[in-house]
Motif scaffolding. Structure first.
Motif, mmCIF file in Angstrom:
data_model
loop_
_atom_site.group_PDB
_atom_site.id
_atom_site.type_symbol
_atom_site.label_atom_id
_atom_site.label_comp_id
_atom_site.label_asym_id
_atom_site.label_seq_id
_atom_site.Cartn_x
_atom_site.Cartn_y
_atom_site.Cartn_z
ATOM 1 N N PHE A 86 -6.066 19.921 50.625
ATOM 2 C CA PHE A 86 -6.097 21.233 49.981
ATOM 3 C C PHE A 86 -4.704 21.871 49.933
ATOM 4 N N VAL A 87 -3.935 21.726 50.997
ATOM 5 C CA VAL A 87 -2.606 22.368 51.005
ATOM 6 C C VAL A 87 -1.729 21.736 49.923
ATOM 7 N N TYR A 91 -0.030 23.520 46.499
ATOM 8 C CA TYR A 91 1.353 23.352 46.028
ATOM 9 C C TYR A 91 1.333 22.945 44.554
ATOM 10 N N LEU A 92 0.484 21.981 44.261
ATOM 11 C CA LEU A 92 0.392 21.480 42.886
ATOM 12 C C LEU A 92 0.026 22.599 41.912
ATOM 13 N N LEU A 93 -0.979 23.384 42.283
ATOM 14 C CA LEU A 93 -1.424 24.456 41.393
ATOM 15 C C LEU A 93 -0.317 25.501 41.201
ATOM 16 N N ILE A 94 0.356 25.849 42.289
ATOM 17 C CA ILE A 94 1.363 26.921 42.204
ATOM 18 C C ILE A 94 2.628 26.465 41.495
ATOM 19 N N PHE A 227 -12.769 22.995 49.664
ATOM 20 C CA PHE A 227 -11.658 23.856 49.233
ATOM 21 C C PHE A 227 -11.002 23.295 47.963
ATOM 22 N N THR A 228 -10.717 21.994 47.985
ATOM 23 C CA THR A 228 -10.050 21.377 46.819
ATOM 24 C C THR A 228 -10.897 21.521 45.560
ATOM 25 N N LEU A 229 -12.202 21.259 45.697
ATOM 26 C CA LEU A 229 -13.073 21.289 44.520
ATOM 27 C C LEU A 229 -13.231 22.696 43.942
ATOM 28 N N HIS A 230 -13.037 23.717 44.782
ATOM 29 C CA HIS A 230 -13.196 25.096 44.305
ATOM 30 C C HIS A 230 -11.869 25.785 44.005
ATOM 31 N N ALA A 231 -10.758 25.053 44.150
ATOM 32 C CA ALA A 231 -9.448 25.721 44.127
ATOM 33 C C ALA A 231 -9.143 26.430 42.814
ATOM 34 N N ASP A 232 -9.481 25.806 41.689
ATOM 35 C CA ASP A 232 -9.210 26.495 40.418
ATOM 36 C C ASP A 232 -10.214 26.027 39.378
ATOM 37 N N HIS A 233 -10.416 26.843 38.372
ATOM 38 C CA HIS A 233 -11.371 26.444 37.349
ATOM 39 C C HIS A 233 -11.082 27.142 36.035
ATOM 40 N N GLU A 234 -9.823 27.083 35.633
ATOM 41 C CA GLU A 234 -9.420 27.609 34.334
ATOM 42 C C GLU A 234 -9.726 29.108 34.227
ATOM 43 N N GLN A 235 -10.079 29.604 33.050
ATOM 44 C CA GLN A 235 -10.182 31.065 32.864
ATOM 45 C C GLN A 235 -11.620 31.572 33.098
ATOM 46 N N ASN A 236 -12.186 31.237 34.254
ATOM 47 C CA ASN A 236 -13.542 31.697 34.591
ATOM 48 C C ASN A 236 -13.550 33.215 34.816
ATOM 49 N N ARG A 392 -10.670 29.635 46.150
ATOM 50 C CA ARG A 392 -10.254 30.059 44.808
ATOM 51 C C ARG A 392 -9.003 30.942 44.845
ATOM 52 N N THR A 393 -8.678 31.469 46.018
ATOM 53 C CA THR A 393 -7.457 32.267 46.139
ATOM 54 C C THR A 393 -6.247 31.465 45.641
ATOM 55 N N ALA A 394 -6.254 30.149 45.897
ATOM 56 C CA ALA A 394 -5.142 29.300 45.440
ATOM 57 C C ALA A 394 -5.030 29.342 43.917
ATOM 58 N N GLY A 395 -6.171 29.218 43.249
ATOM 59 C CA GLY A 395 -6.164 29.247 41.784
ATOM 60 C C GLY A 395 -5.809 30.630 41.260
#
Ligand code: CMC
Length: 432
Positions: A86-87, A91-94, A227-236, A392-395
């Protein structure tokens, strides 16, 4: 940046014809740029729920709902869930790329060294009623971060944006774990910086000062995957809420608190809690047909929680990975046969064969399985949505940073299709 296709779209109504440029994304359908439509033709477009509207340019996450595909910065979610942590995903998302070993170490160190909360925040937690929903506490405490960390609220300073990003990712597990501890009346457990992100979170939730608690590595892995699976999901809905709040130049903590609030609803992040409660309410396999019938009945507002998705019309790729994790965790804990799980398995089987669900492309979504795992780990249902918010805070913060750095960004201000009274004159009370 999206490419100009050189192709235009033409809209004709009455004697007016408007020509609009079209942009080509890296992946996904072309986009008609309607920004000048109102100025040139004096009309609005109408799209409740934004089913056909791209609200921004983004290079973070891509979903192909027909193929059941989810990519973070181009990387398939299945590969990240299997090989990454997840960490690293944060990094990847940010920052847009997978980190080198040195970058990952530096990022992990920075996150690890911000896990503690300002000690005065303890008093803030204690101000809540004991029976407050942990999601209410998380929403309030995240919003209150802007009152505790003044040195990272200037959104025009890139360094402050960076510090706010690290603080949010580092402190959200502590906030969520403490919301849980407060909820169950146990002492707050402080973060342990020698532990991994997921291990530390489980430790803060389940350890007590009275005895030693060792986190099982399989549960740590399952938690990290959730955590990884919920990290981001586009413009939800919640991400769009964060962006909309941020578009007014509100500080990052206020924006993330807005995202937490939006996530809470049962049609969005609250579905994991609602789903497990529904499985328990059904109780036994023989009652499933009654609930399937209710889900199909148009006069009944009941929906099968954990089924369906606005974008995925084939399958939810997160659900596939989550299902594997559920089998692993339940196997480890030796609880494959509990009644809730039996209801879940049978409901899934029936819904996947039932023509109503098949025709409407209603597949189990991520929340159908995540609740089963979280329940097995030992979390009460009230903690499911706060855990989703943690991830989702990461996303949210990645999307917020991207938005702030986007020169085409403007305050979000939708228009409306007004259907109220036309102009009329005020009538005094005596004459009404
Ligand atoms: N049970 C029964 N019928 C359903 C369901 C369901 N769970 N979901 C959709 N339908 C039906 C709905 O009645 C409608 O039928 P008709 O066309 O005859 O009127 C059709 O399917 C399309 O539904 P919709 O409401 O137009 O679809 P939507 O894209 O607006 O809604 C949704 C998506 C996720 C809100 C909805 O499927 C739902 O309420 N699901 C249950 C809640 C849930 O599990 N949410 C978690 C989503 S995944 C986590 C996340 O990303 O937040």
């Amino acid at each position: 940046m999206a490419k100009d296709t050189g192709v235009t779209a033409t809209l004709t109504f009455g004697d007016t014809t408007v020509t609009m440029p079209m942009s080509r994304p890296t992946l996904g359908p072309d986009v008609v740029d309607i920004r000048k439509l109102y100025a040139e033709a004096d009309i609005f477009t109408y799209d409740p729920g934004f089913t056909s509207t791209a609200s921004c340019e983004s290079a973070i996450t891509y979903i192909d709902g027909d193929k059941g595909e989810l990519l973070y910065r181009g990387y398939p979610i299945e590969q990240l869930a299997d090989k990454s942590s997840f960490v690293e995903v944060c990094y990847l998302l940010i920052y847009g790329e997978l980190p080198t070993a040195e970058q990952l170490k530096d990022f992990t160190d920075r996150v690890t060294n911000h896990t503690m909360l300002h000690e005065q925040m303890v008093n803030f937690f204690r101000g809540f009623r004991r029976d407050a929903h942990p999601m209410a506490i998380v929403c309030g405490v995240v919003g209150a971060m802007s009152a505790f960390y003044h040195d990272s609220t200037d959104i025009f300073d890139p360094w402050q944006r960076e510090v706010a990003t690290i603080r949010l990712i580092a402190k959200i597990p502590t906030i969520v774990a403490w919301a849980y501890k407060y909820h169950v009346g146990q002492p707050f457990v402080y973060p342990q910086n020698h532990m991994s992100y997921a291990e530390n979170f489980l430790h803060m939730c389940f350890s007590v000062p009275a005895q030693e608690y060792k986190v099982d590595p399989i549960l740590t892995r399952a938690m990290d995957r959730i955590f990884t699976l919920h990290a981001d999901h586009e413009q939800n809905a919640s991400t769009s809420t964060v962006r909309l709040a941020g578009s007014s130049q509100a500080n990052p903590f206020a924006c993330i608190a807005a995202g937490v609030a939006c996530l809470w609803g049962p049609a969005h992040g609250g579905a994991n809690q609602a789903c497990l409660e529904m499985l328990r309410e059904i109780g036994t396999v023989d009652r499933i047909p009654e609930y399937i019938a209710r889900a199909k009945d148009k006069s009944d507002p009941f929906r099968l929680m954990g089924f369906g998705h606005r974008v995925y019309k084939n399958f939810d790729p997160r659900a596939k990975v989550m299902k594997e994790s559920a089998d692993e965790v339940l196997g480890l804990l030796g609880i494959e046969d509990n009644p809730t799980l039996q209801v879940a398995k049978e409901l899934e089987r029936i819904a996947l064969e039932d023509p109503y669900f098949v025709e409407k492309k209603l597949y189990p979504n991520v929340d159908f399985y995540s609740g089963i795992i979280l329940d097995a780990i030992g979390f009460p249902t009230s903690m499911f949505t706060p855990i989703f918010a943690l991830a989702r805070t990461a996303g949210w913060i990645s999307q917020w940073k991207e938005m702030i750095a986007d020169p085409s960004q403007k305050i979000g201000r939708p228009r409306q299709l007004y259907t109220g009274a036309a102009h009329r004159d005020y009538v005094s009370v005596a004459e009404r």
